[in-house]
Motif scaffolding. Structure first.
Motif, short mmCIF file in Angstrom:
data_model
loop_
_atom_site.label_atom_id
_atom_site.label_comp_id
_atom_site.label_asym_id
_atom_site.label_seq_id
_atom_site.Cartn_x
_atom_site.Cartn_y
_atom_site.Cartn_z
N MET A 1 1.91 -8.04 -12.34
CA MET A 1 2.29 -7.19 -12.37
C MET A 1 1.69 -7.57 -10.54
SD MET A 1 2.32 -3.68 -12.30
CE MET A 1 3.06 -2.29 -12.56
N ILE A 2 2.84 -7.43 -9.94
CA ILE A 2 2.51 -7.69 -8.25
C ILE A 2 1.74 -7.27 -7.54
CG2 ILE A 2 4.35 -7.67 -6.74
CD1 ILE A 2 4.10 -10.26 -5.73
N GLN A 3 2.29 -6.17 -7.29
CA GLN A 3 1.89 -4.26 -7.46
C GLN A 3 0.38 -4.57 -7.32
OE1 GLN A 3 3.19 -1.00 -7.03
NE2 GLN A 3 2.39 0.59 -6.06
N SER A 4 -0.92 -4.78 -6.80
CA SER A 4 -1.89 -5.14 -6.83
C SER A 4 -3.20 -4.25 -6.33
CB SER A 4 -2.60 -6.28 -6.78
OG SER A 4 -2.95 -6.98 -5.68
N PHE A 5 -4.28 -4.40 -6.06
CA PHE A 5 -5.29 -3.13 -5.62
C PHE A 5 -5.39 -3.73 -4.36
CE2 PHE A 5 -7.53 -6.79 -6.90
CZ PHE A 5 -8.32 -7.37 -5.49
N ARG A 6 -4.58 -5.15 -3.85
CA ARG A 6 -4.38 -5.70 -2.63
C ARG A 6 -3.80 -4.63 -2.19
NH1 ARG A 6 -9.22 -7.98 -1.71
NH2 ARG A 6 -9.72 -9.51 -2.57
N ASP A 7 -2.62 -5.14 -2.50
CA ASP A 7 -0.88 -3.94 -1.75
C ASP A 7 -1.60 -3.11 -0.98
OD1 ASP A 7 0.04 -5.98 -2.75
OD2 ASP A 7 0.94 -4.97 -4.19
N LEU A 8 -2.31 -1.92 -2.15
CA LEU A 8 -2.70 -0.38 -1.91
C LEU A 8 -4.13 -0.78 -0.65
CD1 LEU A 8 -3.45 1.02 -5.56
CD2 LEU A 8 -1.17 1.22 -3.25
N GLN A 9 -4.80 -1.57 -0.90
CA GLN A 9 -6.33 -2.05 -0.19
C GLN A 9 -5.29 -2.11 1.53
OE1 GLN A 9 -7.82 -5.16 -1.55
NE2 GLN A 9 -10.29 -3.86 -1.63
N LEU A 10 -4.89 -3.03 1.52
CA LEU A 10 -3.68 -2.74 3.20
C LEU A 10 -3.23 -1.31 3.43
CD1 LEU A 10 -2.16 -4.81 5.05
CD2 LEU A 10 -0.44 -5.61 3.49
N VAL A 11 -2.64 -1.28 2.88
CA VAL A 11 -2.64 0.85 2.92
C VAL A 11 -3.88 1.08 3.90
CG1 VAL A 11 -1.58 2.47 2.23
CG2 VAL A 11 -0.09 0.57 1.72
N ILE A 12 -5.07 0.86 2.56
CA ILE A 12 -5.70 1.85 3.27
C ILE A 12 -6.24 1.11 4.47
CG2 ILE A 12 -7.87 2.46 2.30
CD1 ILE A 12 -6.85 2.98 0.02
N ALA A 13 -6.55 0.03 4.11
CA ALA A 13 -7.22 -0.36 5.98
C ALA A 13 -6.11 -0.13 7.35
CB ALA A 13 -6.85 -2.28 5.73
N VAL A 14 -5.10 0.14 6.79
CA VAL A 14 -4.21 0.55 8.21
C VAL A 14 -4.33 1.87 8.22
CG1 VAL A 14 -1.52 1.10 8.46
CG2 VAL A 14 -2.06 -1.16 8.33
N TYR A 15 -4.40 3.20 7.67
CA TYR A 15 -5.14 4.01 8.15
C TYR A 15 -6.32 4.23 8.19
CZ TYR A 15 -0.56 6.10 6.07
OH TYR A 15 0.95 7.26 5.95
N ARG A 16 -7.03 3.59 7.51
CA ARG A 16 -8.20 3.61 8.73
C ARG A 16 -8.96 2.94 9.79
NH1 ARG A 16 -11.76 0.38 4.57
NH2 ARG A 16 -10.83 2.12 2.89
N LEU A 17 -7.77 1.93 9.72
CA LEU A 17 -7.91 1.50 11.54
C LEU A 17 -6.45 1.95 12.66
CD1 LEU A 17 -7.50 -0.73 13.58
CD2 LEU A 17 -4.84 -1.54 12.54
N THR A 18 -5.64 3.52 11.82
CA THR A 18 -5.10 3.73 12.44
C THR A 18 -5.13 5.37 13.30
OG1 THR A 18 -3.53 4.23 11.23
CG2 THR A 18 -2.94 2.73 12.72
N ARG A 19 -6.42 5.62 12.46
CA ARG A 19 -7.15 7.16 12.69
C ARG A 19 -7.60 6.73 14.31
NH1 ARG A 19 -10.65 7.73 7.38
NH2 ARG A 19 -11.77 5.92 8.33
N ARG B 1 1.82 2.41 10.36
CA ARG B 1 1.72 3.18 9.35
C ARG B 1 3.32 2.80 7.60
NH1 ARG B 1 -2.00 8.58 10.27
NH2 ARG B 1 -3.64 7.69 10.38
N ARG B 2 4.38 3.42 8.43
CA ARG B 2 5.28 2.93 7.42
C ARG B 2 5.84 1.71 7.23
NH1 ARG B 2 9.77 4.52 11.53
NH2 ARG B 2 8.05 4.54 12.77
N SER B 3 5.18 0.53 7.75
CA SER B 3 5.55 -0.76 7.77
C SER B 3 4.64 -0.53 6.59
CB SER B 3 4.80 -2.09 8.37
OG SER B 3 5.98 -1.64 9.39
#
Length: 111
Positions: free
Chosen positions: A1-19, A34-36
């Motif tokens: 399955m391609i959707q891995s924890f890396r995909d989700l880590q990317l979203v979390i990292a972006v939200y952390r950054l943009t705060r 965030r949408r991207s």
């Protein structure tokens, strides 16, 4: 399955950054980044739920495009001095890793 924890880590990292982005960017670059980032795993998941391989490949292509869009927006944020440079680097690194995974998966589906 391609959707891995890396995909989700990317979203979390972006939200952390943009705060810490400027408040007047909430509906500008903050929202766009965030949408991207969220679009990447969302399109992968939607593609996996489709009934045929052609549709799945199409959604992987959309995810790949969103990831490229995200990389561009992260460069813009860095050039404008938004956010923490270390968090930008983390998000960029994760985005590149996810991009390689998507590309490899697309290649494996050829044929």
């Amino acid at each position: 399955m391609i959707q891995s924890f890396r995909d989700l880590q990317l979203v979390i990292a972006v939200y952390r950054l943009t705060r810490d982005f400027p408040p007047d960017e909430l509906y500008g670059l903050t929202s766009q980044i965030r949408r991207s980032a969220t679009s990447v795993p969302s399109n992968i998941a939607e593609g996996q739920g489709r009934l045929n391989l052609g549709e799945f490949r199409q959604f992987l292509g959309i995810a790949r495009g969103s990831n490229c869009e995200l990389q561009t927006q992260l460069e813009i944020a860095g050039a404008l001095g938004f956010g923490n440079a270390e968090l930008i680097r983390e998000a960029v690194d994760l985005s590149h890793e996810v991009g390689k995974m998507i590309y490899a998966f697309l290649e494996s589906l050829k044929g």
